[in-house]
Scaffold this active site. Structure first.
Site, mmCIF file in Angstrom:
data_model
loop_
_atom_site.group_PDB
_atom_site.id
_atom_site.type_symbol
_atom_site.label_atom_id
_atom_site.label_comp_id
_atom_site.label_asym_id
_atom_site.label_seq_id
_atom_site.Cartn_x
_atom_site.Cartn_y
_atom_site.Cartn_z
ATOM 1 N N ASP A 38 0.852 -1.188 0.000
ATOM 2 C CA ASP A 38 0.000 0.000 0.000
ATOM 3 C C ASP A 38 0.887 1.237 0.000
ATOM 4 O O ASP A 38 1.773 1.376 0.838
ATOM 5 C CB ASP A 38 -0.922 0.026 1.223
ATOM 6 C CG ASP A 38 -2.162 0.871 0.978
ATOM 7 O OD1 ASP A 38 -3.265 0.312 0.922
ATOM 8 O OD2 ASP A 38 -2.013 2.099 0.828
ATOM 9 N N VAL A 74 2.253 1.198 -7.469
ATOM 10 C CA VAL A 74 2.045 0.229 -8.547
ATOM 11 C C VAL A 74 2.183 0.853 -9.932
ATOM 12 O O VAL A 74 2.405 0.148 -10.920
ATOM 13 C CB VAL A 74 0.676 -0.483 -8.424
ATOM 14 C CG1 VAL A 74 0.619 -1.291 -7.136
ATOM 15 C CG2 VAL A 74 -0.480 0.512 -8.518
ATOM 16 N N SER A 152 -14.863 -3.256 -12.405
ATOM 17 C CA SER A 152 -15.945 -2.529 -11.753
ATOM 18 C C SER A 152 -17.152 -2.477 -12.672
ATOM 19 O O SER A 152 -17.022 -2.483 -13.903
ATOM 20 C CB SER A 152 -15.494 -1.097 -11.425
ATOM 21 O OG SER A 152 -16.593 -0.311 -11.006
ATOM 22 N N TYR A 165 -12.142 6.241 -14.575
ATOM 23 C CA TYR A 165 -12.213 4.997 -13.797
ATOM 24 C C TYR A 165 -12.816 3.871 -14.638
ATOM 25 O O TYR A 165 -12.310 2.747 -14.658
ATOM 26 C CB TYR A 165 -13.057 5.273 -12.558
ATOM 27 C CG TYR A 165 -13.169 4.138 -11.577
ATOM 28 C CD1 TYR A 165 -12.128 3.819 -10.718
ATOM 29 C CD2 TYR A 165 -14.359 3.414 -11.479
ATOM 30 C CE1 TYR A 165 -12.254 2.792 -9.787
ATOM 31 C CE2 TYR A 165 -14.496 2.393 -10.557
ATOM 32 C CZ TYR A 165 -13.453 2.084 -9.712
ATOM 33 O OH TYR A 165 -13.579 1.072 -8.800
ATOM 34 N N LYS A 169 -11.049 0.409 -15.728
ATOM 35 C CA LYS A 169 -11.607 -0.843 -15.238
ATOM 36 C C LYS A 169 -12.032 -1.773 -16.374
ATOM 37 O O LYS A 169 -12.041 -2.996 -16.196
ATOM 38 C CB LYS A 169 -12.788 -0.558 -14.302
ATOM 39 C CG LYS A 169 -12.375 0.013 -12.950
ATOM 40 C CD LYS A 169 -11.348 -0.886 -12.259
ATOM 41 C CE LYS A 169 -11.129 -0.516 -10.811
ATOM 42 N NZ LYS A 169 -10.070 -1.347 -10.188
ATOM 43 N N ALA A 197 -18.854 -2.894 -2.591
ATOM 44 C CA ALA A 197 -18.496 -2.963 -1.172
ATOM 45 C C ALA A 197 -18.515 -1.584 -0.540
ATOM 46 O O ALA A 197 -18.266 -0.567 -1.201
ATOM 47 C CB ALA A 197 -17.105 -3.580 -1.008
ATOM 48 N N ARG A 200 -13.881 3.119 1.900
ATOM 49 C CA ARG A 200 -13.670 4.576 1.878
ATOM 50 C C ARG A 200 -13.822 5.139 0.472
ATOM 51 O O ARG A 200 -14.061 6.336 0.299
ATOM 52 C CB ARG A 200 -12.292 4.931 2.465
ATOM 53 C CG ARG A 200 -11.098 4.415 1.689
ATOM 54 C CD ARG A 200 -9.786 4.888 2.304
ATOM 55 N NE ARG A 200 -8.648 4.478 1.490
ATOM 56 C CZ ARG A 200 -7.448 5.026 1.589
ATOM 57 N NH1 ARG A 200 -7.222 6.010 2.443
ATOM 58 N NH2 ARG A 200 -6.459 4.600 0.825
#
Length: 299
Positions: A38, A74, A152, A165, A169, A197, A200
């Site tokens: 992370d 990453v 996603s 995004y 994805k 899910a 945050r």
């Protein structure tokens, strides 16, 4: 059938919080040695700290597992390569890679800067490619590998304000589709998770009652299946609130225009036939579309 990861080594990116954290804890609980990666930034990708990853490592060790923290970005291939080298030095192999790291920079496309578009694609798509590339030869040589992409519903179906995004994805699906073909003879299986899910990244976007139902733990159940020894390959698994569904990319049977008939007007005339979903199938590779079109023309 019992799914365990004894003697397996796993790398989980973006594992300091949310889904990545629950993936890492679930793997460790079932016997895997885990690299908790992370960068430690916020949901927008700003900042950085190893503290969140280290807390997850401490939790794993307290429960009798083995883990170490890593702060590689990453999107930086050199940092990713070093993370994998450190893993090999410590444990000698990499069996599982969960590409989970991600950020959000949501805005309508008209208001979005191209810098925000590029950065989200760099983290989600290039990050997944960087990590997969860094472990690919290791998995080929050991004749075993399980890689999971995180896609996603925003990529599969679209979502307002998430052009960057969504593009990233959907991009990881293209990456999965090819890697599962290239890894097949080396026992490398590649799948994708489309999670719903309460984390945050979704806080404030989902009503509180639904947020409570969408636990990250319920999603990690799907992940454990997708990276298990008997996992399938090329599966897009939707998961949320204890429910699971499979998404497919299908192509209709199609219709043909002869050379004499080729015109946009004639295509408009037969478009209802082109659009007919009866007989639609899931091609196993891109060349099948070419063969289909040639066969239609021959007929």
């Amino acid at each position: 059938m019992s799914i365990t990861f004894d003697n397996k080594v796993a790398i989980v990116t973006g594992a300091g919080n949310g889904l990545g954290k629950t993936h890492a804890l679930a793997l460790a609980e079932r016997g895997a040695r885990v690299v908790v990666n992370d960068l430690g930034g916020d949901v927008h990708g700003d900042g950085g700290s190893l503290s969140a990853a280290q807390q997850v490592v401490e939790e794993i060790i307290a429960n009798g597992g083995e883990a170490f923290a890593n702060g590689a970005n990453v999107a930086d291939f050199e940092q990713v390569q070093q993370m994998v080298a450190d893993t090999i030095e410590k444990w000698g192999r990499v069996d599982i890679l969960i590409n989970n790291a991600g950020i959000l920079r949501d805005k309508s496309f008209s208001k979005m800067t191209m810098e925000d578009f590029r950065l989200v694609v760099e983290v989600h798509l290039m990050g997944s490619a960087n990590c997969s590339k860094a472990v690919w030869e290791i998995m080929r040589e050991q004749n075993y590998g399980r890689i999971m992409m995180t896609t996603s519903s925003s990529g599969l179906y679209g979502n307002f304000g998430q052009a960057n995004y969504g593009a990233a994805k959907m991009g990881v699906i293209g990456l999965m589709n090819t890697l599962c073909l290239e890894g097949q003879k080396y026992n490398i299986r590649v799948n994708a998770l489309a999670p719903a899910a309460g984390t945050r990244m979704t806080e404030g976007l989902i009503p509180e009652e639904a947020f409570a139902m969408l636990s990250p733990e319920s999603v990690s159940t799907g992940v454990m299946f997708l990276v298990s020894e008997d996992a399938p390959s090329k599966v897009i698994l939707g998961a949320g609130a204890g429910s699971f569904a499979r998404a497919f990319i299908l192509e209709t049977a199609g219709a043909h225009l002869s050379p004499e008939e080729l015109s946009p007007e004639n295509l408009a005339e037969i478009f209802s036939e082109v659009d007919d979903r009866e007989g639609a199938n899931e091609p196993s590779a891109g060349f099948e579309q070419t063969l289909k079109f040639v066969n239609l023309a021959n007929q």
